[in-house]
Design a protein around this motif. Structure first.
Motif, mmCIF file in Angstrom:
data_model
loop_
_atom_site.group_PDB
_atom_site.id
_atom_site.type_symbol
_atom_site.label_atom_id
_atom_site.label_comp_id
_atom_site.label_asym_id
_atom_site.label_seq_id
_atom_site.Cartn_x
_atom_site.Cartn_y
_atom_site.Cartn_z
ATOM 1 N N ASP A 150 0.825 -1.214 0.000
ATOM 2 C CA ASP A 150 0.000 0.000 0.000
ATOM 3 C C ASP A 150 0.855 1.259 0.000
ATOM 4 O OD1 ASP A 150 -2.285 -1.490 -0.041
ATOM 5 O OD2 ASP A 150 -2.682 -1.335 2.127
ATOM 6 N N GLY A 151 1.986 1.199 0.689
ATOM 7 C CA GLY A 151 2.869 2.358 0.708
ATOM 8 C C GLY A 151 3.394 2.694 -0.674
ATOM 9 N N HIS A 152 3.745 1.666 -1.454
ATOM 10 C CA HIS A 152 4.209 1.890 -2.824
ATOM 11 C C HIS A 152 3.103 2.483 -3.679
ATOM 12 C CE1 HIS A 152 7.199 -1.495 -1.845
ATOM 13 N NE2 HIS A 152 7.876 -0.362 -1.865
ATOM 14 N N ARG A 153 1.886 1.973 -3.512
ATOM 15 C CA ARG A 153 0.778 2.479 -4.313
ATOM 16 C C ARG A 153 0.477 3.938 -3.987
ATOM 17 N NH1 ARG A 153 -0.413 -3.032 -4.223
ATOM 18 N NH2 ARG A 153 -1.196 -3.045 -2.080
ATOM 19 N N VAL A 154 0.562 4.280 -2.707
ATOM 20 C CA VAL A 154 0.371 5.683 -2.322
ATOM 21 C C VAL A 154 1.463 6.549 -2.936
ATOM 22 C CG1 VAL A 154 0.435 7.299 -0.384
ATOM 23 C CG2 VAL A 154 -0.892 5.188 -0.198
ATOM 24 N N GLN A 155 2.690 6.056 -2.913
ATOM 25 C CA GLN A 155 3.806 6.820 -3.475
ATOM 26 C C GLN A 155 3.622 7.041 -4.975
ATOM 27 O OE1 GLN A 155 7.599 5.200 -2.348
ATOM 28 N NE2 GLN A 155 8.766 6.723 -3.516
#
Length: 316
Positions: free
Chosen positions: A211-216
């Motif tokens: 999820d952190g990558h997708r937010v980034q």
């Protein structure tokens, strides 16, 4: 459709408001070609093929297109196909011609065809590094007229391709890491991180990242929404010409966008692009791609099942 004016509509309005704009831009392009100081190439048509090829390689830095306007037009159409480092090396036209010269000088002779009147066409191909994790095949086509006058006729991705144009190495995680770095670097054109995200998907066989990558990714794309709009415009342009040799570019750009939407943006997608624009793009592909008669061997390994455009291109 979006009620806001598209970049194309804005550009058209500027042209209508300033009747001299086209001529000034043309003059600028012609001056840029002249400043490069390429002398052109003339070969001896009576020489043997190996001698001609060696002569082409040794004079590659003097090669030019048939006319300055052709060089300017080809640059605008195909410079985006070059690795970022090569397309941004010096002026736009200068970087494009330097890359073409490198392909003739360093590449492999892919084909040589002699016409009944004695004209010969040589095609050179080169694997150029985009990053340490990705490379692209570039193709330079050179024509030698019966009188020995020799010049470039085409440069960019092979058209049509007979093998995958792009290749990826390293792990999916490596590719994702580099894509995020590139996405955060506003000096790196958006098409490169999108290409690396596509390579990530091909290498892994599915979406990669948490999820952190997708937010980034979503935050990076939101900041660069104008470039995303330009990518969509490019996809539409390729789709309109996808019934012939342009099928690969059309399928690639559509997959770059779809991979971004389905793997990283999700519901955020339609706050950045108009759903009707995507529908119009797909309609163009459905109409044109069946006429492409594409080589199945040129389709990348690992294309997701939902990316139907690749299958449509090869089933014609």
């Amino acid at each position: 459709m979006s009620i806001e004016r598209t970049p194309e509509e804005i550009a058209a309005a500027r042209l209508l408001a300033d009747s001299g704009l086209v001529q000034r831009r043309l003059n600028r392009d012609l001056a840029e070609v002249a400043e490069l100081g390429r002398n052109g190439v003339r070969l001896n048509p009576r020489e043997t093929s190996p001698t001609l090829i060696e002569a082409l390689r040794s004079t590659a830095d003097d090669l030019k297109f048939d006319a300055p306007i052709v060089a300017a037009t080809q640059t605008k159409r195909h410079a985006v196909e070059l690795p970022v480092a090569e397309r941004l090396s010096g002026s736009a036209i200068g970087g494009y011609l330097a890359s073409a010269s490198a392909t003739v000088r360093e590449g492999t002779l892919f084909s040589e065809v002699t016409e009944s009147d004695g004209a010969r066409t040589f095609v050179f191909r080169r694997q150029a590094r985009e990053t340490s994790l990705a490379s692209v095949t570039l193709s330079a086509e050179v024509l030698m007229e019966p009188n020995g006058r020799t010049y470039l006729t085409a440069y960019g991705w092979p058209s049509p391709p007979d093998t995958p144009v792009h290749a990826f190495t390293g792990t999916a995680e490596d590719l994702l890491r580099q894509a995020l770095i590139d996405l955060d670097d506003r000096d790196t054109p958006l098409d490169r991180p999108l290409l690396l995200l596509w390579g990530t998907r091909l290498r892994a066989g599915g979406p990669v990242g948490n999820d952190g990558h997708r937010v980034q990714v979503a935050e990076g794309i939101a900041v660069r929404s104008g470039e995303l709009g330009s990518s969509l415009m490019q996809a539409e342009s390729h789709a309109s010409a996808s019934g012939g040799d342009g099928w690969y570019a059309a399928c690639l750009y559509r997959s770059l966008l779809e991979n971004l939407f389905e793997s990283y943006l999700g519901g955020v997608t339609f706050s950045l692009v108009d759903a009707e624009d995507i529908d119009d793009l797909d309609e163009e592909l459905r109409e044109n791609l069946p006429r492409a008669h594409a080589e199945r061997a040129a389709v990348p390994n690992g294309v997701p099942e939902g990316h139907w455009w690749w299958r449509t291109a090869v089933s014609g």
